[in-house]
Each structure stands twice: as structure tokens, then as C-alpha cells.
Design a protein around this motif. Structure first.
Motif, PDB file in Angstrom:
ATOM      1  N   VAL A 162       0.830  -1.205   0.000  1.00 50.36           N
ATOM      2  CA  VAL A 162       0.000   0.000   0.000  1.00 50.36           C
ATOM      3  C   VAL A 162       0.867   1.259   0.000  1.00 50.36           C
ATOM      4  N   HIS A 163       2.091   1.151   0.501  1.00 46.08           N
ATOM      5  CA  HIS A 163       2.966   2.317   0.663  1.00 46.08           C
ATOM      6  C   HIS A 163       3.993   2.466  -0.461  1.00 46.08           C
ATOM      7  N   LEU A 164       3.821   1.745  -1.563  1.00 46.90           N
ATOM      8  CA  LEU A 164       4.823   1.779  -2.636  1.00 46.90           C
ATOM      9  C   LEU A 164       4.609   2.902  -3.641  1.00 46.90           C
ATOM     10  N   GLY A 165       3.475   3.612  -3.575  1.00 48.41           N
ATOM     11  CA  GLY A 165       3.258   4.727  -4.485  1.00 48.41           C
ATOM     12  C   GLY A 165       2.765   4.306  -5.855  1.00 48.41           C
ATOM     13  N   GLU A 166       3.140   5.085  -6.884  1.00 49.92           N
ATOM     14  CA  GLU A 166       2.715   4.835  -8.268  1.00 49.92           C
ATOM     15  C   GLU A 166       3.889   5.007  -9.221  1.00 49.92           C
ATOM     16  N   PHE A 167       3.885   4.258 -10.290  1.00 54.73           N
ATOM     17  CA  PHE A 167       4.826   4.447 -11.391  1.00 54.73           C
ATOM     18  C   PHE A 167       4.065   5.054 -12.572  1.00 54.73           C
ATOM     19  N   HIS A 168       4.489   6.241 -13.014  1.00 49.93           N
ATOM     20  CA  HIS A 168       3.913   6.848 -14.221  1.00 49.93           C
ATOM     21  C   HIS A 168       4.844   6.505 -15.384  1.00 49.93           C
ATOM     22  N   VAL A 169       4.380   5.638 -16.263  1.00 47.22           N
ATOM     23  CA  VAL A 169       5.201   5.134 -17.367  1.00 47.22           C
ATOM     24  C   VAL A 169       4.808   5.863 -18.649  1.00 47.22           C
ATOM     25  N   LYS A 170       5.791   6.489 -19.313  1.00 52.22           N
ATOM     26  CA  LYS A 170       5.558   7.198 -20.573  1.00 52.22           C
ATOM     27  C   LYS A 170       6.197   6.445 -21.735  1.00 52.22           C
ATOM     28  N   MET A 171       5.483   6.374 -22.834  1.00 49.80           N
ATOM     29  CA  MET A 171       6.007   5.751 -24.042  1.00 49.80           C
ATOM     30  C   MET A 171       6.855   6.771 -24.791  1.00 49.80           C
ATOM     31  N   LEU A 174      10.049   3.454 -30.224  1.00 45.66           N
ATOM     32  CA  LEU A 174      10.986   2.394 -30.600  1.00 45.66           C
ATOM     33  C   LEU A 174      12.212   3.005 -31.241  1.00 45.66           C
ATOM     34  N   VAL A 175      13.340   2.350 -31.023  1.00 44.58           N
ATOM     35  CA  VAL A 175      14.593   2.743 -31.668  1.00 44.58           C
ATOM     36  C   VAL A 175      15.068   1.536 -32.452  1.00 44.58           C
ATOM     37  N   GLY A 176      15.240   1.719 -33.759  1.00 40.47           N
ATOM     38  CA  GLY A 176      15.598   0.550 -34.547  1.00 40.47           C
ATOM     39  C   GLY A 176      16.458   0.823 -35.750  1.00 40.47           C
ATOM     40  N   PHE A 177      16.815   2.079 -35.962  1.00 39.92           N
ATOM     41  CA  PHE A 177      17.673   2.434 -37.090  1.00 39.92           C
ATOM     42  C   PHE A 177      17.078   1.879 -38.388  1.00 39.92           C
ATOM     43  N   ALA A 258      14.944   6.901 -17.405  1.00 38.15           N
ATOM     44  CA  ALA A 258      14.831   6.492 -18.807  1.00 38.15           C
ATOM     45  C   ALA A 258      15.194   5.009 -18.915  1.00 38.15           C
ATOM     46  N   ILE A 259      14.340   4.251 -19.587  1.00 37.90           N
ATOM     47  CA  ILE A 259      14.571   2.819 -19.761  1.00 37.90           C
ATOM     48  C   ILE A 259      14.708   2.535 -21.247  1.00 37.90           C
ATOM     49  N   ILE A 260      15.817   1.953 -21.624  1.00 38.55           N
ATOM     50  CA  ILE A 260      16.000   1.502 -23.008  1.00 38.55           C
ATOM     51  C   ILE A 260      16.318   0.014 -22.955  1.00 38.55           C
ATOM     52  N   VAL A 261      15.392  -0.810 -23.438  1.00 36.87           N
ATOM     53  CA  VAL A 261      15.575  -2.263 -23.362  1.00 36.87           C
ATOM     54  C   VAL A 261      15.698  -2.841 -24.768  1.00 36.87           C
ATOM     55  N   ASP A 262      16.552  -3.843 -24.890  1.00 36.98           N
ATOM     56  CA  ASP A 262      16.713  -4.555 -26.162  1.00 36.98           C
ATOM     57  C   ASP A 262      15.533  -5.501 -26.344  1.00 36.98           C
ATOM     58  N   ILE A 263      14.746  -5.271 -27.387  1.00 37.35           N
ATOM     59  CA  ILE A 263      13.612  -6.150 -27.663  1.00 37.35           C
ATOM     60  C   ILE A 263      14.066  -7.388 -28.428  1.00 37.35           C
ATOM     61  N   LYS A 270      15.029  -1.501 -30.086  1.00 38.20           N
ATOM     62  CA  LYS A 270      14.989  -1.184 -28.663  1.00 38.20           C
ATOM     63  C   LYS A 270      13.694  -0.431 -28.366  1.00 38.20           C
ATOM     64  N   LEU A 271      13.247  -0.540 -27.139  1.00 42.13           N
ATOM     65  CA  LEU A 271      12.075   0.198 -26.687  1.00 42.13           C
ATOM     66  C   LEU A 271      12.516   1.193 -25.625  1.00 42.13           C
ATOM     67  N   GLN A 272      12.062   2.428 -25.788  1.00 43.45           N
ATOM     68  CA  GLN A 272      12.432   3.463 -24.828  1.00 43.45           C
ATOM     69  C   GLN A 272      11.192   3.913 -24.057  1.00 43.45           C
ATOM     70  N   LEU A 273      11.274   3.812 -22.725  1.00 42.50           N
ATOM     71  CA  LEU A 273      10.204   4.251 -21.829  1.00 42.50           C
ATOM     72  C   LEU A 273      10.802   5.214 -20.799  1.00 42.50           C
ATOM     73  N   GLU A 274       9.918   5.950 -20.144  1.00 42.83           N
ATOM     74  CA  GLU A 274      10.339   6.802 -19.034  1.00 42.83           C
ATOM     75  C   GLU A 274       9.423   6.518 -17.849  1.00 42.83           C
ATOM     76  N   VAL A 275      10.029   6.311 -16.674  1.00 38.70           N
ATOM     77  CA  VAL A 275       9.257   5.992 -15.478  1.00 38.70           C
ATOM     78  C   VAL A 275       9.494   7.075 -14.434  1.00 38.70           C
ATOM     79  N   LEU A 276       8.378   7.633 -13.946  1.00 40.21           N
ATOM     80  CA  LEU A 276       8.450   8.611 -12.860  1.00 40.21           C
ATOM     81  C   LEU A 276       7.692   8.041 -11.667  1.00 40.21           C
ATOM     82  N   TRP A 277       8.366   7.974 -10.506  1.00 33.48           N
ATOM     83  CA  TRP A 277       7.747   7.436  -9.285  1.00 33.48           C
ATOM     84  C   TRP A 277       7.146   8.561  -8.452  1.00 33.48           C
TER      85      TRP A 277
END
Length: 277
Positions: A162-171, A174-177, A258-263, A270-277
Motif C-alpha cells: 500500500v505504501h509503494l506509491g505509483e509508477f507513471h510510465v511514458k512511451m 521504438l529505436v531501430g535504425f 529512462a529505460i532503453i531495453v533490447d527487444i 529497442k524500446l524506450q520508456l520513461e518511469v516517474l515514481w
């Protein structure tokens, strides 16, 4: 033990423990994960302290301005500043209470974890000794204590969530050259436990990307990781690009992450997301 358990439960708002089906018919077992809870607790406490330090610095700055303004007698600005200071002070008290509540829950969790480990060690010791009526009765009592501690730990895990808050995830896209071409359409599926986010995007002729949704709020979970799946849409067919998992433990911080993960395995998309807590 029972007094400690009842007092712990009376002080917290509880969610039902997560029950898992065991191999035995009609039986339910609970599965607390102390190591994961410890990692989340440490990350959470660090993030909350970062927020506390940031707001304390803001309060110090405003207090300095407050003194200067009082000497210069700019009344309208002075009262507005006074209002800001009181607002920040209230938020700091709220953060301090939040931190103390999280620490209280984790302390109670550690107590139940140690009691559970003690019951496990004693069960093992009794199982190695010759079986007698007294030892069998002791094993029954130890098993009962073990189950009670396990249940309490799961209740506390639910209260801690209950005390962990929220993650606001923004799209962010994609990065793929060379892999991304105008007209290509993709679907991104993000899941955290039972929470799901499905969005579709298209590569435009100027290489920009349009997505039907840009932001989603997720409620953090103690045990679940983010699961991200990307598929390419070709007419009626869908082609799986890749699936990855991402731990949320690094997102408990004041700054957007900023999250950049190899898909794909080779990292060509790659997929790029941004997470704000």
C-alpha cells in the motif's frame, strides 16, 4: 507470539495474503519472499529519503527568502511565501510519517521472519531425534507456529504494498535504425502482475512515431517484474519481435528514469520508456 501478531495486525490496513495451491488436495500455502521484500524496502526507503532531502532543501531556501522579505516588508509576497512554507512543512511531516510506517512494517516483517526460521530449525532438529509422543506434539505445535508466521509475513507484505506509491510510465518510442521503416505498425504490451497496458504505434514517412496512448499509471508490486512484449502488425498477421522483463527496483527515486531495453536478441530494435515514481 500471538500478542505480537495481533498487535501488528491491529496497526495496519491489510490486504488478503497471496495464496497458492499446493500439491495436496484442498490445502493452501503462502509464499513470502523475504529477500525480495528486503530489496524493495531498501530501495523504497532510499527513494523516500531522497524526496525528504529535496523538500527539506526547498524549505531551507524558502525560509531564507522569508527572512529577507520580512525585513523588506513586501507583505503580499511575504504572505504568499509563508503559505508555501507551510505547505512544504506539511508535506515533510507526511513523508516522515510515511517513512516511519514503512520502517515499522518491515521491522514487524523481520520479527515474523526470524520466528519462522526458528520454527523451521526446531522442526528439523526434532525430526532427527527419536520419535516420541512429546516430540510429535512439539512438531505439531512448531508446524502451527510456522504456518502462523508465514501467514503474518504475507499479511505484512500486503500492507507494505500500500505504501509503494505509483509508477507513471511514458512511451518514448521504438529505436531501430534500419529496422524501422515508414508504414510499419507495432503493438507494445506492458504488464505488471495483473495490470496491463496495450498500445499501438506507427512509423510515419518522416520517421516520427505516433502512438494511441502515451502514459499509463502502474501500482508497484513487491514480487512482479515488468514484462514487455513487442509485436509487428502486418495486415491480419502478427510477428513477435521480442519479450523482455524489467525489474522495478531502480525506479524508486525522485528523478524520471529512462529505460532503453533490447527487444531483439541482437539489440536491433529497442524500446524506450520513461518511469516517474
Amino acid at each position: 507470539k500471538s500478542l505480537s501478531r495481533s498487535s501488528v495486525r491491529s496497526r495496519m490496513s491489510l490486504k488478503p495474503p497471496k495464496a497458492y495451491n499446493s500439491l495436496q488436495k484442498g490445502a493452501l500455502i503462502w509464499d513470502p519472499k523475504p529477500l525480495q521484500v528486503k530489496k524493495i524496502f531498501e530501495a523504497l526507503k532510499k527513494g523516500l529519503n531522497e524526496y525528504l532531502e529535496a523538500h527539506q532543501a526547498e524549505l531551507d531556501y524558502l525560509s531564507g527568502q522569508h527572512k529577507d522579505t520580512k525585513r523588506n516588508s513586501r507583505l503580499a509576497f511575504y504572505y504568499d511565501l509563508d503559505k508555501q512554507i507551510r505547505s512544504v512543512e506539511r508535506y515533510i511531516r507526511k513523508l516522515e510519517f510515511h517513512i516511519s510506517k514503512v520502517e515499522e512494517l518491515y521491522e514487524a516483517y523481520c520479527i515474523q521472519c526470524r520466528l519462522r526460521d526458528g520454527a523451521t530449525n526446531m522442526k528439523h532438529a526434532f525430526s532427527l531425534s527419536p520419535s516420541t509422543k512429546a516430540s510429535r506434539e512439539s512438531l505439531v505445535e512448531l508446524y502451527k507456529n510456522f504456518q502462523e508466521c508465514t501467514e503474518d509475513m504475507c499479511f505484512i507484505e500486503g500492507a507494505l504494498e500500500v505504501h509503494l506509491g505509483e509508477f507513471h510510465v511514458k512511451m518514448k518510442g521504438l529505436v531501430g535504425f534500419a529496422r524501422l521503416c515508414p508504414g510499419d505498425q507495432y503493438e507494445v504490451f506492458v504488464r505488471l502482475g495483473r495490470q496491463k497496458w496495450r498500445l499501438k504505434g506507427k512509423i510515419e514517412t518522416d520517421d516520427s512515431q505516433t502512438w494511441d496512448e502515451e502514459e499509463k499509471i502502474f501500482i508497484p508490486n513487491l514480487h512482479e517484474k515488468f514484462e514487455i512484449k513487442v509485436t509487428e502488425l502486418r495486415g491480419l498477421a502478427t510477428i513477435l519481435v521480442g519479450v523482455v522483463t524489467c525489474d522495478s527496483i531502480n525506479f524508486f527515486t525522485t528523478k524520471p528514469q529512462a529505460i532503453i531495453v533490447d527487444i531483439t536478441e541482437l539489440g536491433t530494435i529497442k524500446l524506450q520508456l520513461e518511469v516517474l515514481w
